[in-house]
Design a protein around this motif. Sequence first.
Motif, PDB file in Angstrom:
ATOM      1  N   SER A 398       0.793  -1.223   0.000  1.00 45.58           N
ATOM      2  CA  SER A 398       0.000   0.000   0.000  1.00 45.58           C
ATOM      3  C   SER A 398       0.828   1.277   0.000  1.00 45.58           C
ATOM      4  CB  SER A 398      -0.937   0.012   1.220  1.00 45.58           C
ATOM      5  OG  SER A 398      -0.183   0.019   2.433  1.00 45.58           O
ATOM      6  N   TRP A 399       2.101   1.210   0.372  1.00 45.26           N
ATOM      7  CA  TRP A 399       2.864   2.451   0.575  1.00 45.26           C
ATOM      8  C   TRP A 399       4.234   2.475  -0.078  1.00 45.26           C
ATOM      9  CZ3 TRP A 399       7.528   1.550   2.914  1.00 45.26           C
ATOM     10  CH2 TRP A 399       7.651   0.365   3.641  1.00 45.26           C
ATOM     11  N   PHE A 400       4.804   1.336  -0.459  1.00 44.63           N
ATOM     12  CA  PHE A 400       6.188   1.341  -0.940  1.00 44.63           C
ATOM     13  C   PHE A 400       6.324   2.104  -2.267  1.00 44.63           C
ATOM     14  CE2 PHE A 400      10.125  -0.459  -2.704  1.00 44.63           C
ATOM     15  CZ  PHE A 400      10.963  -0.309  -1.607  1.00 44.63           C
ATOM     16  N   GLY A 401       5.353   1.946  -3.144  1.00 43.89           N
ATOM     17  CA  GLY A 401       5.386   2.703  -4.394  1.00 43.89           C
ATOM     18  C   GLY A 401       5.364   4.199  -4.140  1.00 43.89           C
ATOM     19  N   GLY A 402       4.566   4.611  -3.156  1.00 45.90           N
ATOM     20  CA  GLY A 402       4.530   6.027  -2.800  1.00 45.90           C
ATOM     21  C   GLY A 402       5.858   6.519  -2.267  1.00 45.90           C
ATOM     22  N   LEU A 403       6.550   5.672  -1.504  1.00 47.77           N
ATOM     23  CA  LEU A 403       7.879   6.045  -1.004  1.00 47.77           C
ATOM     24  C   LEU A 403       8.850   6.256  -2.159  1.00 47.77           C
ATOM     25  CD1 LEU A 403      10.082   6.358   1.171  1.00 47.77           C
ATOM     26  CD2 LEU A 403      10.280   3.857   1.181  1.00 47.77           C
ATOM     27  N   ILE A 404       8.870   5.327  -3.115  1.00 50.26           N
ATOM     28  CA  ILE A 404       9.785   5.435  -4.248  1.00 50.26           C
ATOM     29  C   ILE A 404       9.467   6.688  -5.071  1.00 50.26           C
ATOM     30  CG2 ILE A 404      10.566   4.330  -6.361  1.00 50.26           C
ATOM     31  CD1 ILE A 404      11.504   3.005  -3.734  1.00 50.26           C
ATOM     32  N   GLU A 405       8.186   6.957  -5.270  1.00 53.66           N
ATOM     33  CA  GLU A 405       7.793   8.146  -6.027  1.00 53.66           C
ATOM     34  C   GLU A 405       8.292   9.416  -5.350  1.00 53.66           C
ATOM     35  OE1 GLU A 405       3.762  10.349  -7.731  1.00 53.66           O
ATOM     36  OE2 GLU A 405       3.630   8.419  -6.697  1.00 53.66           O
TER      37      GLU A 405
END
Length: 476
Positions: A398-405
């Motif tokens: 739920s959140w790792f993609g947001g961190l990378i972005e």
Amino acid sequence: MEWFSSPGYWLGRLIFQRGLAALYLVAFVGAALQFRALIGERGMLPVPRYLARMPWRQAPTLFRAHYSDRFFAVVAWGGAAVSAALVAGLADRVPLWAAMALWVVPWVLYLSIVNVGQTWYAFGWETLLLEVGFLAVFLGNERVAPPLLVLLLLRWVLFRVEFGAGLIKMRGDECWRKLTCLYYHHETQPMPGPLSWFFHRLPRPLHRVEAGANHVTQLVVPVLLFTPQPIATGAACLMILTQLWLVLSGNFSWLNWLTILLAVTAVDFSLLREPPHPAAAPLWYECVVIAVTALVVALSYHPALNLLSRRQSMNRSYDSLHLVNAYGAFGSVGRIRHEIVIEGTADPVPREESSWLVYEFRGKPGDPGRWPRQFAPYHLRLDWLMWFAALSPMYAESWFGGLIERLLTGDRDTLRLLRRSPFPADAPPTYVRARLYRYRFTTWRELRATGACWERTYVREFLRPTRLAASRIQSP
């Protein structure tokens, strides 16, 4: 009602209240400093998006009326200010009703934060702080003696914390029954502390003694909390010593310190110092305490049933106000430590030979030569979730993609959560990747030779080189 008051516990109440207020202060400051990147309007898991799909009953919060990052900051820093006033003893300088109102404020404000915190706040010590904070409202101030019923309710919380943790271990990983879990735990725990390396390198027979002592403290000693004094005091002191051992061995946010404060309320300090004799408690206060006790007893049905269940839940809330909860810790222990290492490059085309620079986190292992630090009772939420992500990508979905972005865009709020970013906010990397490594503590010989406490081995790719394209993350 003479039975209502217990003057001998006045000093325990004083220590408990000041300590609880200090933990509230730590929790609010942590929320204020970390929320924008995690759950802010432009965070990885934004609060407005969460509230739009979550019914009121499941997430009661002040943010239902209004949410903005500025308002969240007001709530967090306001809670910190009230907590600081409670640490300074303001509640003992005002009438009883005003003291109770003061203790309601941090409870309501922190409940509002936890109920929108999503996975970042899905830890047992969040619900524990709320449950204990609710009971603290009714503990009174120096104008009345500590009420016996609330003291017993606090012991009931402590019993569930310790006994629940003991049962989940015995029902879970067989290494707890074989007394071998501590062969691994100090190395594989979520966030090791500065002494964890030394705890891990203790002789194995001593690790077995640790595990056996843990079972005694969590499965036998809690029952003694409800025996007459001085046995209950002795049981509480054993729990305090055990928790201090855990404080030294790792970083578990405020879980250990809050457990210590709960145990302090079971200590009879009248043997050391004669208690004061405040005025009798007013009738309205006695009625309120009795009503709250009846409510907690009624709500205890499911948590008590959970303790008896073969499918015991760990760290579960049964109501959205987190009034009476189930607790537990480390029902299973990992044998191998994996860590995710995030790297970025400014090269236009990512290659293995490109200059990949590492993002360093504050608390989780990264550079093998960097010694772990002590952060507890402060809670590094991103670092803890990175540990879970290394266990399974499911925890990061739920959140790792947001961190990378946010790393690719040079988001300042996200970069503030890190110990060191190799790229400034105004010059973010072109590509970011994540790799999985196996970490282990070095031996005494390796430590003397290299000075490094960790040794790591590459396992596999966790995330291929990824860039921003058309306003979204894209992996080649």
